[in-house]
Design a protein around this motif. Structure first.
Motif, mmCIF file in Angstrom:
data_model
loop_
_atom_site.group_PDB
_atom_site.id
_atom_site.type_symbol
_atom_site.label_atom_id
_atom_site.label_comp_id
_atom_site.label_asym_id
_atom_site.label_seq_id
_atom_site.Cartn_x
_atom_site.Cartn_y
_atom_site.Cartn_z
ATOM 1 N N HIS A 100 -29.688 48.086 -13.672
ATOM 2 C CA HIS A 100 -29.962 47.721 -15.065
ATOM 3 C C HIS A 100 -28.807 48.219 -15.929
ATOM 4 O O HIS A 100 -28.951 49.171 -16.709
ATOM 5 N N VAL A 101 -27.667 47.585 -15.762
ATOM 6 C CA VAL A 101 -26.466 48.010 -16.468
ATOM 7 C C VAL A 101 -26.015 46.905 -17.419
ATOM 8 O O VAL A 101 -26.300 45.724 -17.203
ATOM 9 N N ARG A 102 -25.298 47.289 -18.451
ATOM 10 C CA ARG A 102 -24.695 46.327 -19.366
ATOM 11 C C ARG A 102 -23.279 46.040 -18.878
ATOM 12 O O ARG A 102 -22.543 46.957 -18.497
ATOM 13 N N PRO A 103 -22.860 44.798 -18.878
ATOM 14 C CA PRO A 103 -21.540 44.481 -18.325
ATOM 15 C C PRO A 103 -20.388 45.152 -19.039
ATOM 16 O O PRO A 103 -19.428 45.593 -18.391
ATOM 17 N N LEU B 31 -14.847 50.468 -16.888
ATOM 18 C CA LEU B 31 -14.379 51.131 -15.677
ATOM 19 C C LEU B 31 -13.663 50.166 -14.738
ATOM 20 O O LEU B 31 -12.691 50.542 -14.073
ATOM 21 N N TYR B 32 -14.169 48.944 -14.660
ATOM 22 C CA TYR B 32 -13.640 47.947 -13.740
ATOM 23 C C TYR B 32 -13.353 46.660 -14.508
ATOM 24 O O TYR B 32 -14.119 45.696 -14.450
ATOM 25 N N PRO B 33 -12.274 46.610 -15.251
ATOM 26 C CA PRO B 33 -12.023 45.468 -16.145
ATOM 27 C C PRO B 33 -11.849 44.133 -15.431
ATOM 28 O O PRO B 33 -12.013 43.086 -16.048
ATOM 29 N N HIS B 34 -11.538 44.154 -14.152
ATOM 30 C CA HIS B 34 -11.324 42.910 -13.414
ATOM 31 C C HIS B 34 -12.482 42.606 -12.458
ATOM 32 O O HIS B 34 -12.348 41.741 -11.577
ATOM 33 N N ALA B 35 -13.589 43.280 -12.632
ATOM 34 C CA ALA B 35 -14.722 43.102 -11.723
ATOM 35 C C ALA B 35 -15.294 41.694 -11.812
ATOM 36 O O ALA B 35 -15.224 41.023 -12.852
ATOM 37 N N ALA B 36 -15.900 41.257 -10.713
ATOM 38 C CA ALA B 36 -16.667 40.016 -10.688
ATOM 39 C C ALA B 36 -18.081 40.332 -11.171
ATOM 40 O O ALA B 36 -18.749 41.215 -10.627
ATOM 41 N N MET C 33 -19.871 59.917 -15.130
ATOM 42 C CA MET C 33 -19.594 58.876 -14.151
ATOM 43 C C MET C 33 -18.086 58.730 -14.013
ATOM 44 O O MET C 33 -17.380 58.613 -14.997
ATOM 45 N N THR C 34 -17.592 58.745 -12.824
ATOM 46 C CA THR C 34 -16.168 58.541 -12.613
ATOM 47 C C THR C 34 -15.949 57.401 -11.641
ATOM 48 O O THR C 34 -16.791 57.102 -10.803
ATOM 49 N N ALA C 35 -14.821 56.755 -11.753
ATOM 50 C CA ALA C 35 -14.483 55.646 -10.864
ATOM 51 C C ALA C 35 -13.013 55.347 -11.031
ATOM 52 O O ALA C 35 -12.361 55.813 -11.956
ATOM 53 N N ARG C 36 -12.480 54.543 -10.107
ATOM 54 C CA ARG C 36 -11.095 54.138 -10.220
ATOM 55 C C ARG C 36 -10.963 53.116 -11.334
ATOM 56 O O ARG C 36 -11.665 52.115 -11.375
ATOM 57 N N ALA C 37 -10.050 53.374 -12.266
ATOM 58 C CA ALA C 37 -9.818 52.409 -13.330
ATOM 59 C C ALA C 37 -9.018 51.230 -12.785
ATOM 60 O O ALA C 37 -8.285 51.348 -11.809
ATOM 61 N N HIS C 38 -9.189 50.087 -13.444
ATOM 62 C CA HIS C 38 -8.426 48.885 -13.116
ATOM 63 C C HIS C 38 -8.602 48.486 -11.656
ATOM 64 O O HIS C 38 -7.672 48.016 -11.005
ATOM 65 N N CYS C 39 -9.802 48.689 -11.117
ATOM 66 C CA CYS C 39 -10.072 48.314 -9.724
ATOM 67 C C CYS C 39 -10.316 46.807 -9.631
ATOM 68 O O CYS C 39 -11.017 46.239 -10.447
ATOM 69 N N VAL C 40 -9.701 46.171 -8.665
ATOM 70 C CA VAL C 40 -9.887 44.750 -8.442
ATOM 71 C C VAL C 40 -10.806 44.567 -7.234
ATOM 72 O O VAL C 40 -10.654 45.250 -6.233
ATOM 73 N N LEU D 27 -20.104 32.971 -20.968
ATOM 74 C CA LEU D 27 -20.618 32.691 -19.631
ATOM 75 C C LEU D 27 -19.498 32.542 -18.613
ATOM 76 O O LEU D 27 -19.672 32.884 -17.440
ATOM 77 N N LYS D 28 -18.346 32.058 -19.051
ATOM 78 C CA LYS D 28 -17.239 31.874 -18.108
ATOM 79 C C LYS D 28 -16.698 33.201 -17.585
ATOM 80 O O LYS D 28 -15.968 33.209 -16.588
ATOM 81 N N ARG D 29 -17.057 34.317 -18.240
ATOM 82 C CA ARG D 29 -16.623 35.626 -17.728
ATOM 83 C C ARG D 29 -17.398 36.016 -16.484
ATOM 84 O O ARG D 29 -16.981 36.896 -15.726
ATOM 85 N N PHE D 30 -18.536 35.388 -16.232
ATOM 86 C CA PHE D 30 -19.357 35.698 -15.067
ATOM 87 C C PHE D 30 -18.924 34.849 -13.881
ATOM 88 O O PHE D 30 -18.743 33.637 -13.994
ATOM 89 N N SER D 31 -18.762 35.494 -12.751
ATOM 90 C CA SER D 31 -18.429 34.760 -11.540
ATOM 91 C C SER D 31 -19.620 33.962 -11.025
ATOM 92 O O SER D 31 -19.449 32.922 -10.373
ATOM 93 N N PHE D 32 -20.827 34.457 -11.326
ATOM 94 C CA PHE D 32 -22.028 33.790 -10.827
ATOM 95 C C PHE D 32 -23.202 34.159 -11.713
ATOM 96 O O PHE D 32 -23.430 35.339 -12.000
#
Length: 211
Positions: A64-67, A73-78, A1-8, A139-144
């Motif tokens: 069905h992914v673990r956060p 891959l996306y440390p700033h993801a919502a 799996m590849t993706a852009r690192a540090h993607c906002v 829980l505060k790490r989750f946007s929703f």
């Protein structure tokens, strides 16, 4: 799996089984089209066709992914997910495995070998699954974190949180209507086994109703 690192700006949608995640997936697919990626044990595009990597313009990854897996891959993801009353979720999952045999799934195999609902509930792989999916993150790490039982109301809140507008929907992937009847003592036993999920659900329900 590849993706852009540090993607906002990427949204990671964690689909906990039997919490209306399939319905939300269809809503998101209609809204985002090709900017939605599915991750159900393999990567797929919004039409469920296999792909090799996450596209650079992906806006949401749902499955069905673990956060913690995705945050690498996306440390700033919502992060978004949905919860359901734990006993109802377990009953729905038991029915689903009963109606949809899967030889690759140990819980499905248990059910189709004649396992009762209580056999299913007591299997280690079925205990506190909602908590397991949250990976120990605060829980505060989750946007929703939405509540399935008040889905319409929560969808409005999710729209405000994400700044997206979702269209009308229909429920999909519902289990059959036959019941699993529990006595008071059996229900108390199920809740005791899943005490972490019960606490999680109550906390998030209280928060949702206060907003």
């Amino acid at each position: 799996m590849t993706a852009r690192a540090h993607c906002v700006g990427v949204i990671i949608s964690i689909h906990i089984p039997r919490t209306a995640g399939t319905t939300f997936r269809e809503i998101a697919s209609e809204r985002l089209g090709g900017r939605l990626v599915h991750h159900y044990y393999r990567l797929m595009d919004h039409q469920m066709h296999p792909i090799e990597e996450i596209p650079a313009d992906a806006e949401m990854i749902h499955g069905h992914v673990r956060p913690t897996q995705m945050l690498a891959l996306y440390p700033h993801a919502a992060l978004v997910t949905w919860l359901r009353e734990p006993v109802a979720r377990l009953i729905s999952e038991y029915r689903f495995f009963r109606d949809h045999p899967d030889d690759a799934n140990v819980l499905s195999k248990l059910v189709h070998a004649g396992g009762t609902f209580m056999d299913f509930v007591e299997h280690p792989g079925a205990v506190n699954r909602m908590t397991w999916y949250l990976d120990g993150l605060p829980l505060k790490r989750f946007s929703f974190i939405g509540i399935t039982e008040i889905f319409d109301q929560e969808l409005d809140r999710l729209e405000r949180t994400l700044g997206l507008s979702f269209r009308r929907y229909h429920k999909v992937n519902q289990s059959s209507t036959s019941q699993v009847d529990l006595s008071v003592s059996e229900r108390a036993h199920v809740e005791a086994i899943n005490v972490a999920d019960c606490r999680l659900y109550r906390s998030c329900m209280d928060l949702a109703l206060s907003l």
